[in-house]
Design an enzyme around this catalytic site. Structure first.
Site, PDB file in Angstrom:
ATOM      1  N   TRP A  99     -47.073 -78.619   0.404  1.00 57.33           N
ATOM      2  CA  TRP A  99     -47.518 -80.137   0.614  1.00 57.33           C
ATOM      3  C   TRP A  99     -49.126 -80.194   0.606  1.00 57.33           C
ATOM      4  O   TRP A  99     -49.429 -81.301   1.005  1.00 57.33           O
ATOM      5  CB  TRP A  99     -47.053 -80.596   2.100  1.00 57.33           C
ATOM      6  CG  TRP A  99     -46.997 -79.943   3.007  1.00 57.33           C
ATOM      7  CD1 TRP A  99     -48.147 -79.819   4.178  1.00 57.33           C
ATOM      8  CD2 TRP A  99     -46.341 -78.722   3.803  1.00 57.33           C
ATOM      9  NE1 TRP A  99     -47.897 -79.084   5.189  1.00 57.33           N
ATOM     10  CE2 TRP A  99     -46.614 -78.275   4.907  1.00 57.33           C
ATOM     11  CE3 TRP A  99     -45.079 -78.081   3.058  1.00 57.33           C
ATOM     12  CZ2 TRP A  99     -46.410 -77.261   5.233  1.00 57.33           C
ATOM     13  CZ3 TRP A  99     -44.663 -76.747   3.578  1.00 57.33           C
ATOM     14  CH2 TRP A  99     -45.229 -76.422   5.070  1.00 57.33           C
ATOM     15  N   LEU A 138     -46.466 -69.160  14.853  1.00 54.30           N
ATOM     16  CA  LEU A 138     -45.994 -67.819  14.458  1.00 54.30           C
ATOM     17  C   LEU A 138     -47.236 -67.041  13.883  1.00 54.30           C
ATOM     18  O   LEU A 138     -46.932 -66.024  14.198  1.00 54.30           O
ATOM     19  CB  LEU A 138     -45.169 -68.178  13.003  1.00 54.30           C
ATOM     20  CG  LEU A 138     -43.790 -68.763  13.122  1.00 54.30           C
ATOM     21  CD1 LEU A 138     -43.371 -69.285  11.566  1.00 54.30           C
ATOM     22  CD2 LEU A 138     -42.827 -67.689  13.780  1.00 54.30           C
ATOM     23  N   GLY A 139     -48.345 -67.772  13.305  1.00 53.87           N
ATOM     24  CA  GLY A 139     -49.333 -66.978  12.931  1.00 53.87           C
ATOM     25  C   GLY A 139     -50.289 -67.918  12.369  1.00 53.87           C
ATOM     26  O   GLY A 139     -50.190 -69.198  12.012  1.00 53.87           O
ATOM     27  N   HIS A 153     -46.321 -65.021   4.356  1.00 55.95           N
ATOM     28  CA  HIS A 153     -46.717 -66.336   4.273  1.00 55.95           C
ATOM     29  C   HIS A 153     -48.377 -66.161   4.508  1.00 55.95           C
ATOM     30  O   HIS A 153     -49.114 -67.093   3.776  1.00 55.95           O
ATOM     31  CB  HIS A 153     -45.871 -67.202   5.280  1.00 55.95           C
ATOM     32  CG  HIS A 153     -46.469 -68.618   5.450  1.00 55.95           C
ATOM     33  ND1 HIS A 153     -45.682 -69.467   4.798  1.00 55.95           N
ATOM     34  CD2 HIS A 153     -47.513 -69.104   6.189  1.00 55.95           C
ATOM     35  CE1 HIS A 153     -46.279 -70.597   5.310  1.00 55.95           C
ATOM     36  NE2 HIS A 153     -47.391 -70.311   5.628  1.00 55.95           N
ATOM     37  N   GLU A 154     -48.530 -65.737   5.535  1.00 57.36           N
ATOM     38  CA  GLU A 154     -49.964 -65.758   6.281  1.00 57.36           C
ATOM     39  C   GLU A 154     -51.019 -64.843   5.184  1.00 57.36           C
ATOM     40  O   GLU A 154     -52.016 -65.535   4.992  1.00 57.36           O
ATOM     41  CB  GLU A 154     -50.302 -65.224   7.464  1.00 57.36           C
ATOM     42  CG  GLU A 154     -49.425 -66.076   8.678  1.00 57.36           C
ATOM     43  CD  GLU A 154     -49.662 -67.402   8.892  1.00 57.36           C
ATOM     44  OE1 GLU A 154     -50.754 -67.872   8.219  1.00 57.36           O
ATOM     45  OE2 GLU A 154     -48.766 -68.157   9.261  1.00 57.36           O
ATOM     46  N   THR A 201     -43.406 -63.730   7.903  1.00 61.61           N
ATOM     47  CA  THR A 201     -44.749 -64.422   8.526  1.00 61.61           C
ATOM     48  C   THR A 201     -45.920 -63.736   8.003  1.00 61.61           C
ATOM     49  O   THR A 201     -46.741 -64.559   7.351  1.00 61.61           O
ATOM     50  CB  THR A 201     -44.562 -64.451  10.134  1.00 61.61           C
ATOM     51  OG1 THR A 201     -43.540 -65.170  10.573  1.00 61.61           O
ATOM     52  CG2 THR A 201     -45.989 -64.960  10.673  1.00 61.61           C
ATOM     53  N   HIS A 251     -51.844 -67.276   2.311  1.00 63.54           N
ATOM     54  CA  HIS A 251     -53.157 -68.185   2.924  1.00 63.54           C
ATOM     55  C   HIS A 251     -54.496 -67.195   2.662  1.00 63.54           C
ATOM     56  O   HIS A 251     -55.693 -68.016   2.134  1.00 63.54           O
ATOM     57  CB  HIS A 251     -53.109 -68.602   4.200  1.00 63.54           C
ATOM     58  CG  HIS A 251     -52.126 -69.625   4.419  1.00 63.54           C
ATOM     59  ND1 HIS A 251     -51.916 -70.613   3.840  1.00 63.54           N
ATOM     60  CD2 HIS A 251     -50.911 -69.747   5.619  1.00 63.54           C
ATOM     61  CE1 HIS A 251     -50.958 -71.460   4.084  1.00 63.54           C
ATOM     62  NE2 HIS A 251     -50.460 -70.968   5.157  1.00 63.54           N
TER      63      HIS A 251
END
Length: 413
Positions: free
Chosen positions: A240, A187-188, A228-229, A225, A232
């Site tokens: 997790w 996805l990325g 989400h990225e 996506t 990060h």
């Protein structure tokens, strides 16, 4: 017949598994750490610092001052192998709109996707994204670059090289590359804050998973996506942890107290509650609808207050250089707080006023991060006409003496 059915089930199951899309952030980070032991040590220290819940420092304000919203200048690099992959401005704008809702907890699906038990943990990250309006050479820009690359181009490896599109100064811009992965399971990915300033630093996203229109493909066509990225990019790990599947280990933890510990990702759209992958079963189960899990776009809808702490620690620390870019904020919180907008909401006009600092220019961006107006102002001429604007929320960047002073917002009725 039973053997045939069993065989078909196995084939279908393997096919479904092979089609699952993943984030490659930790794979990329591990590659860098294995190649450079010093970088591995640096990464460990950075993550330790930003995951310290007691380390949060106020951004350019006193401890008692109101929370400030920060503006992040973004440049989009489109690397396309054919005309279809050359994503439109509309697709890019649709992604910006999603980011500006998700990071301000303005996404309309928050109340329907996030269970009532988890809703009190939802956080407004107080981050706004806008297209860069000035390039590294000081010239006006749309905040988008485009380049045709050959069909043999390995996007996930060469996106930032000369064969792709080198980053604009990654200490002053968030670089987002959009293209077609050779590995169709991706996805990325984005690099964590320990990579800040490196040539490869930023986000790399498949065009089929970017924005909400154009080439965006279900079930990853709601712009999550990038949400989400960017998590990060600002220091958030998967729930997790560092891709360790063993509960009870340090590597299993994402460093966030209010995300229940799990030993692996969730896919598709699980039914709440579920204790699949939870390290300790509970009535509420796993927080699979968190933006940092792997569920489909329609089934993720929030960040937590604990995750916000990490993001703010990152912006105050490792990625603080973004605050010294053309989109920086002033360190003088009294001057910062003296800049006022009124009326707000406004119908046709609003006024910018400041008692303690000179304000001489304002840029206004739409909800999708598009520059819609730039105007010089002064003590005697500080009225901004928005009569022709459509109703909605607009984001401002306010300047004085050539320096960025503050981000704010105005609501047009």
């Amino acid at each position: 017949m039973k053997k045939l059915i069993t065989l078909l089930f196995v084939v279908v199951s393997l096919s479904a598994f092979s089609q699952r899309r993943t984030c490659a952030t930790m794979d990329k980070m591990h590659q860098r750490m294995q190649a450079d032991p010093e970088f591995a040590k640096h990464h460990e220290q950075v993550m330790k610092n930003i995951q310290n819940a007691n380390a949060t420092q106020p951004l350019f304000r006193s401890p008692n001052a109101p929370t400030a919203v920060v503006t992040i200048p973004v440049v989009f690099h489109v690397l396309y192998k054919n005309a279809t992959q050359n994503v439109s401005d509309a697709q890019i704008n649709s992604q910006l709109a999603v980011l500006n809702k998700d990071y301000r907890k303005l996404n309309t699906d928050f109340s329907t996707v996030v269970p009532a038990a988890f809703q009190p943990l939802g956080a407004d990250m107080e981050v706004v994204f806008v297209k860069a309006s000035i390039d590294p050479n000081g010239a006006a820009t749309t905040g988008i670059t485009r380049k045709s690359v050959p069909s043999s181009f390995v996007y996930e490896d060469s996106y930032y090289l000369a064969a792709g599109q080198p980053a604009w100064n990654p200490t002053q811009y968030m670089n987002i590359w959009i293209g077609r992965f050779s590995d169709n399971s991706l996805l990325g990915f984005a690099y964590l804050p320990s990579a800040a300033g490196q040539a490869y630093d930023g986000l790399c996203i498949g065009d089929q998973y970017f924005g909400t229109t154009g080439t965006a493909s279900a079930p990853f066509n709601k712009g999550r996506t990038a949400t989400h990225e960017i998590g990060h990019y600002f220091g958030l790990e998967h729930p997790w942890g560092d891709d360790n599947s063993s509960c009870g280990t340090t590597a299993n933890s994402d460093g966030v107290a209010d995300t229940p510990a799990v030993d692996g990702p969730h896919y598709d759209c699980p039914t709440y509650p579920t204790n699949v992958n939870t390290c300790t079963s509970s009535a509420n189960g796993a927080m699979f609808m968190n933006f940092m899990d792997y569920v489909n776009d329609a089934c993720m809808a929030f960040f937590t207050t604990g995750q916000k702490t990490i993001v703010r620690n990152t912006i105050s620390g490792t990625r603080a250089s973004l605050l010294t870019s053309p989109a920086l904020a002033v360190n003088n919180f009294e001057a910062y707080n003296s800049i006022k907008l009124y009326p707000n909401p406004a119908s046709n006009y609003f006024t910018i006023d400041s008692e303690k600092i000179n304000v001489d220019q304002v840029e206004i961006f739409s909800a999708v991060g598009q520059l819609v107006k730039s105007q010089k102002v002064s003590k005697t001429n500080n009225v901004i006409n928005i009569e022709d604007f459509a109703a909605g929320t607009y984001y401002l960047r306010i300047y004085g003496d050539g320096q960025y002073l503050k981000s704010d917002k105005i609501v047009k009725e």
